[in-house]
Design an enzyme around this catalytic site. Sequence first.
Site, PDB file in Angstrom:
ATOM      1  N   HIS A 128      -1.309   7.002   2.555  1.00 25.48           N
ATOM      2  CA  HIS A 128      -1.991   5.910   3.735  1.00 25.48           C
ATOM      3  C   HIS A 128      -1.067   6.302   4.770  1.00 25.48           C
ATOM      4  CE1 HIS A 128      -2.864   4.648  -0.523  1.00 25.48           C
ATOM      5  NE2 HIS A 128      -3.848   4.185   0.106  1.00 25.48           N
TER       6      HIS A 128
ATOM      7  N   TYR B  67      -0.045   3.527   6.464  1.00 27.85           N
ATOM      8  CA  TYR B  67       0.890   2.378   6.426  1.00 27.85           C
ATOM      9  C   TYR B  67       2.162   2.961   5.521  1.00 27.85           C
ATOM     10  CZ  TYR B  67      -1.035   1.612   1.495  1.00 27.85           C
ATOM     11  OH  TYR B  67      -1.288   1.527   0.248  1.00 27.85           O
ATOM     12  N   GLU B  68       2.223   4.087   4.689  1.00 27.11           N
ATOM     13  CA  GLU B  68       3.424   4.619   4.076  1.00 27.11           C
ATOM     14  C   GLU B  68       4.467   5.276   5.237  1.00 27.11           C
ATOM     15  OE1 GLU B  68       2.411   6.279   0.264  1.00 27.11           O
ATOM     16  OE2 GLU B  68       0.501   6.193   1.002  1.00 27.11           O
TER      17      GLU B  68
ATOM     18  N   ASN C 208     -11.220  -8.054  -3.365  1.00 33.18           N
ATOM     19  CA  ASN C 208     -10.786  -9.603  -2.931  1.00 33.18           C
ATOM     20  C   ASN C 208     -11.877  -9.870  -1.783  1.00 33.18           C
ATOM     21  OD1 ASN C 208      -8.791  -7.368  -1.721  1.00 33.18           O
ATOM     22  ND2 ASN C 208      -8.979  -9.048  -0.161  1.00 33.18           N
TER      23      ASN C 208
ATOM     24  N   SER D 106      -6.953   2.931  -5.254  1.00 35.96           N
ATOM     25  CA  SER D 106      -6.060   2.131  -5.768  1.00 35.96           C
ATOM     26  C   SER D 106      -6.464   1.882  -7.456  1.00 35.96           C
ATOM     27  CB  SER D 106      -5.752   0.809  -5.109  1.00 35.96           C
ATOM     28  OG  SER D 106      -5.209   0.921  -3.800  1.00 35.96           O
TER      29      SER D 106
ATOM     30  N   ALA E 180     -10.279   0.501  -2.524  1.00 38.75           N
ATOM     31  CA  ALA E 180     -10.503  -0.784  -2.570  1.00 38.75           C
ATOM     32  C   ALA E 180     -10.120  -1.568  -1.405  1.00 38.75           C
ATOM     33  CB  ALA E 180      -8.801  -1.200  -3.278  1.00 38.75           C
TER      34      ALA E 180
ATOM     35  N   HIS F 133      -1.124   4.232  -7.653  1.00 45.94           N
ATOM     36  CA  HIS F 133      -1.533   5.714  -7.072  1.00 45.94           C
ATOM     37  C   HIS F 133      -0.805   6.720  -7.892  1.00 45.94           C
ATOM     38  CE1 HIS F 133      -4.495   5.109  -3.968  1.00 45.94           C
ATOM     39  NE2 HIS F 133      -3.941   3.801  -3.760  1.00 45.94           N
TER      40      HIS F 133
ATOM     41  N   MET G 163      -7.523  -0.032   4.305  1.00 47.69           N
ATOM     42  CA  MET G 163      -6.463   0.860   4.712  1.00 47.69           C
ATOM     43  C   MET G 163      -6.516   2.401   4.567  1.00 47.69           C
ATOM     44  SD  MET G 163      -3.359  -1.914   3.979  1.00 47.69           S
ATOM     45  CE  MET G 163      -3.847  -3.697   3.911  1.00 47.69           C
ATOM     46  N   SER G 164      -7.780   2.918   4.217  1.00 46.48           N
ATOM     47  CA  SER G 164      -7.852   4.130   3.976  1.00 46.48           C
ATOM     48  C   SER G 164      -9.116   4.682   4.255  1.00 46.48           C
ATOM     49  CB  SER G 164      -7.564   4.217   2.425  1.00 46.48           C
ATOM     50  OG  SER G 164      -8.654   4.129   1.573  1.00 46.48           O
TER      51      SER G 164
ATOM     52  N   HIS H  43      -1.503  -8.033  -3.513  1.00 49.07           N
ATOM     53  CA  HIS H  43      -1.849  -6.648  -4.009  1.00 49.07           C
ATOM     54  C   HIS H  43      -2.078  -6.695  -5.664  1.00 49.07           C
ATOM     55  CE1 HIS H  43      -1.970  -2.226  -4.111  1.00 49.07           C
ATOM     56  NE2 HIS H  43      -0.963  -2.132  -5.027  1.00 49.07           N
TER      57      HIS H  43
HETATM   58  N1  HPA Z   1      -7.595  -5.784   3.528  1.00 53.42           N
HETATM   59  C1  HPA Z   1      -7.314  -4.529   3.752  1.00 53.42           C
HETATM   60  N2  HPA Z   1      -7.095  -3.680   2.778  1.00 53.42           N
HETATM   61  C2  HPA Z   1      -7.657  -3.935   1.575  1.00 53.42           C
HETATM   62  C3  HPA Z   1      -7.904  -5.391   1.276  1.00 53.42           C
HETATM   63  C4  HPA Z   1      -7.884  -6.485   2.248  1.00 53.42           C
HETATM   64  O1  HPA Z   1      -8.335  -7.587   2.201  1.00 53.42           O
HETATM   65  N3  HPA Z   1      -8.372  -5.551  -0.028  1.00 53.42           N
HETATM   66  C5  HPA Z   1      -7.923  -4.001  -0.499  1.00 53.42           C
HETATM   67  N4  HPA Z   1      -7.691  -3.350   0.299  1.00 53.42           N
END
Ligand code: HPA
Length: 254
Positions: free
Chosen positions: A63, A65-66, A215, A10, A93, A41, A191-192, A227
């Site tokens: 991903h 989740y897509e 974060n 990301s 990320a 992306h 998530m990747s 996001h």
């Molecule tokens: N959780 C899951 N995936 C992420 C996060 C998070 O806090 N930050 C960036 N990708």
Amino acid sequence: MPRAALVLGSGLGGFAAEVEDATKIPYADIPGWPRSTAVGHAGELVLGTVSGVPVAVLSGRVHLYEGYTAQQVAFATRVMGKIGVKSILFTNAAGGLNLSHGQGSLVLIRDHINLMGENPCLGPNDDTLGPRFFDMTDAYSAELRSRILSKARELGIPLHEGVYLGLKGPNFETPAEIRFFERIGADLVGMSTVPEVLAATHMGLRCAAISCVTNLAAGISAEKLSHEEVLETGRRVRGTFVRLLKAILPEVAR
Ligand code: HPA
């Protein structure tokens, strides 16, 4: 042909501009290649050289989740293996659980915990790719990690090490989930990367992966997660991240 591939997470898509003598192939032009839908992306394969070494840069990934299957998520990794790439450097990320890795930290992944409930190697095994049962002890190559860490030290770029816990998403975690993940040894959550590292290790490719802590994970700080924050931190760290990637790519290709 490239011996190393770099997968941009990301907000890092801009790194593709660092590739010299670039040939850009939109994912849409490659049969079977899934298209990324996530904001931040892009979607192209960039072949060229970085710091003098031939590389394949994957600008944009898909991903779970897509709605893609783990096999679709791992498709690009398997293509890299088939074209002769030996080592892959993943970036992503991630949310940070470990308080010693503050927001904006770069963390070299030492190992992962797969809580995605998915695996690209499920189903009949393709013996031409790798064995049915495969070892994950050195999935995040100790040799690559040690070379990457010394390069980072040489550049004066702080690079931590940690364990990445992979989830399907798309929601950020609950504070209770994060407390659980802390207890089971996670430093990062994202998530990747996990499906790709599984497919790569299955094929005998060497992997390295670096997370940007965009974060602090849910409940670790009082802030709500978004996001936008993920992309904003990514932008802030990009310069340092790019400098590090350019320096370590020759190590990964070696
Ligand atoms: N959780 C899951 N995936 C992420 C996060 C998070 O806090 N930050 C960036 N990708």
